[in-house]
Write a protein that holds these residues in place. Structure first.
Motif, PDB file in Angstrom:
ATOM      1  N   SER A 160      48.860  29.185  13.884  1.00 57.87           N
ATOM      2  CA  SER A 160      50.014  29.896  13.346  1.00 57.87           C
ATOM      3  C   SER A 160      51.202  29.750  14.291  1.00 57.87           C
ATOM      4  O   SER A 160      51.054  29.853  15.512  1.00 57.87           O
ATOM      5  N   LEU A 161      52.372  29.519  13.721  1.00 59.41           N
ATOM      6  CA  LEU A 161      53.576  29.444  14.541  1.00 59.41           C
ATOM      7  C   LEU A 161      53.855  30.757  15.260  1.00 59.41           C
ATOM      8  O   LEU A 161      54.517  30.773  16.305  1.00 59.41           O
ATOM      9  N   GLU A 162      53.366  31.864  14.715  1.00 64.39           N
ATOM     10  CA  GLU A 162      53.572  33.148  15.370  1.00 64.39           C
ATOM     11  C   GLU A 162      52.999  33.145  16.784  1.00 64.39           C
ATOM     12  O   GLU A 162      53.512  33.846  17.664  1.00 64.39           O
ATOM     13  N   LEU A 163      51.973  32.348  17.019  1.00 67.16           N
ATOM     14  CA  LEU A 163      51.355  32.272  18.343  1.00 67.16           C
ATOM     15  C   LEU A 163      52.121  31.348  19.282  1.00 67.16           C
ATOM     16  O   LEU A 163      51.942  31.406  20.495  1.00 67.16           O
ATOM     17  N   VAL A 164      52.969  30.509  18.715  1.00 65.70           N
ATOM     18  CA  VAL A 164      53.664  29.476  19.486  1.00 65.70           C
ATOM     19  C   VAL A 164      55.113  29.832  19.779  1.00 65.70           C
ATOM     20  O   VAL A 164      55.667  29.428  20.811  1.00 65.70           O
ATOM     21  N   LEU A 165      55.736  30.608  18.908  1.00 63.37           N
ATOM     22  CA  LEU A 165      57.176  30.861  19.008  1.00 63.37           C
ATOM     23  C   LEU A 165      57.629  31.463  20.335  1.00 63.37           C
ATOM     24  O   LEU A 165      58.686  31.086  20.857  1.00 63.37           O
ATOM     25  N   PRO A 166      56.890  32.407  20.937  1.00 68.84           N
ATOM     26  CA  PRO A 166      57.333  32.913  22.250  1.00 68.84           C
ATOM     27  C   PRO A 166      57.438  31.811  23.301  1.00 68.84           C
ATOM     28  O   PRO A 166      58.377  31.793  24.110  1.00 68.84           O
ATOM     29  N   ALA A 167      56.491  30.859  23.279  1.00 71.64           N
ATOM     30  CA  ALA A 167      56.534  29.754  24.227  1.00 71.64           C
ATOM     31  C   ALA A 167      57.711  28.828  23.928  1.00 71.64           C
ATOM     32  O   ALA A 167      58.373  28.320  24.850  1.00 71.64           O
ATOM     33  N   VAL A 168      57.982  28.606  22.653  1.00 71.26           N
ATOM     34  CA  VAL A 168      59.119  27.764  22.266  1.00 71.26           C
ATOM     35  C   VAL A 168      60.420  28.372  22.775  1.00 71.26           C
ATOM     36  O   VAL A 168      61.266  27.678  23.350  1.00 71.26           O
TER      37      VAL A 168
END
Length: 265
Positions: A160-168
């Motif tokens: 899920s992008l929700e798991l990636v967005l903070p890192a982005v």
């Protein structure tokens, strides 16, 4: 009216009806600009039928990025780009062709990047890299590039992008443009996916809305949304979103567009 698979064969766009059926099921066929995934779909004799992927790109996903870059008028020339989930390198190839001075092509997998793309001196391939745990420090360590990317693109699967967005958000800068592919099939629970396909329009719309709200919570404003010109696996509708740190607007302003594009109402 003619069946789509028969129309493809009759027009010489496919070798046979079985070949046509394969192209259709892979989401490569559009009728009057709209992707179609059923071989039995009836089409008018005057309909415009197009097939994506019949070109020099190493992956059909290249056309997804092209649609986003053109649709959002995102400049590429001279920028340092990060391609998350590079896979065979379709996104990376487009970025280099459009003048990105360097592309950091990262992927959690191994051995996927096309040899021609990996051999490009302007491409930095990084295998076994999980963007969920990405930081500026470990990205620099993995790529040897101390500068922060000012163009970030991503075509990620099985997460899920929700798991990636903070890192982005953490690796971008105030000048960064972020162009991500939202895949509802990886944003919803298993019960909402049948045969790999998200069929309920409201569920798709909710998945996109939750994703852009997660981006907002991570400090990324929303600048636009477009439907992907190519369907994903199993014929899933996917969406391109343009985000930016400290720029763009609250997702509330985009909910009507999200519902309209995803068919939620």
């Amino acid at each position: 009216m003619t069946r789509l698979d028969a129309a493809l064969a009759a027009r010489g766009l496919a070798r046979s009806r079985s070949h046509a059926a394969t192209l259709i099921s892979e989401g490569l066929v559009s009728v009057d600009g709209r992707p179609v995934v059923k071989a039995s779909t009836a089409v008018d004799d005057a309909a415009e039928i197009t097939i994506a992927g019949a070109d020099h790109y190493v992956g059909r996903a290249a056309h997804k990025l092209i649609a986003g870059l053109d649709g959002f008028a995102i400049p590429v020339q001279g920028r340092l780009a990060l391609d998350m989930g590079a896979s065979t390198g379709g996104f990376t190839q487009v970025l280099r062709e459009r003048g990105a001075r360097r592309v950091l092509a990262v992927d959690v997998g191994h051995g996927q990047l096309a040899p021609t793309i990996a051999a490009d001196p302007g491409v930095v391939p990084v295998e076994g890299y999980n963007v969920r745990h990405m930081t500026r420090e470990n990205l620099t360590a993995a790529t040897g590039e101390a500068e922060a990317p000012d163009l970030i693109v991503g075509d990620l699967s099985f997460i899920s992008l929700e798991l990636v967005l903070p890192a982005v958000a953490a690796v971008g800068t105030a000048e960064s443009d972020i162009l991500l592919l939202v895949k509802p099939q990886f944003e919803v629970g298993r019960t909402a996916v049948r045969g790999g396909l998200v069929t309920d329009p409201a569920t798709r719309a909710d998945a996109v809305a939750r994703t852009v709200w997660s981006a907002w919570d991570a400090g990324l404003g929303m600048l636009g949304i477009l439907p992907s010109p190519i369907l994903g696996t199993h014929g899933n509708a996917e969406y391109l979103v343009h985000l930016a740190p400290g720029r763009g607007s609250n997702p509330t302003e985009w909910l009507d567009s999200i519902n309209r594009l995803a068919g939620g109402r």
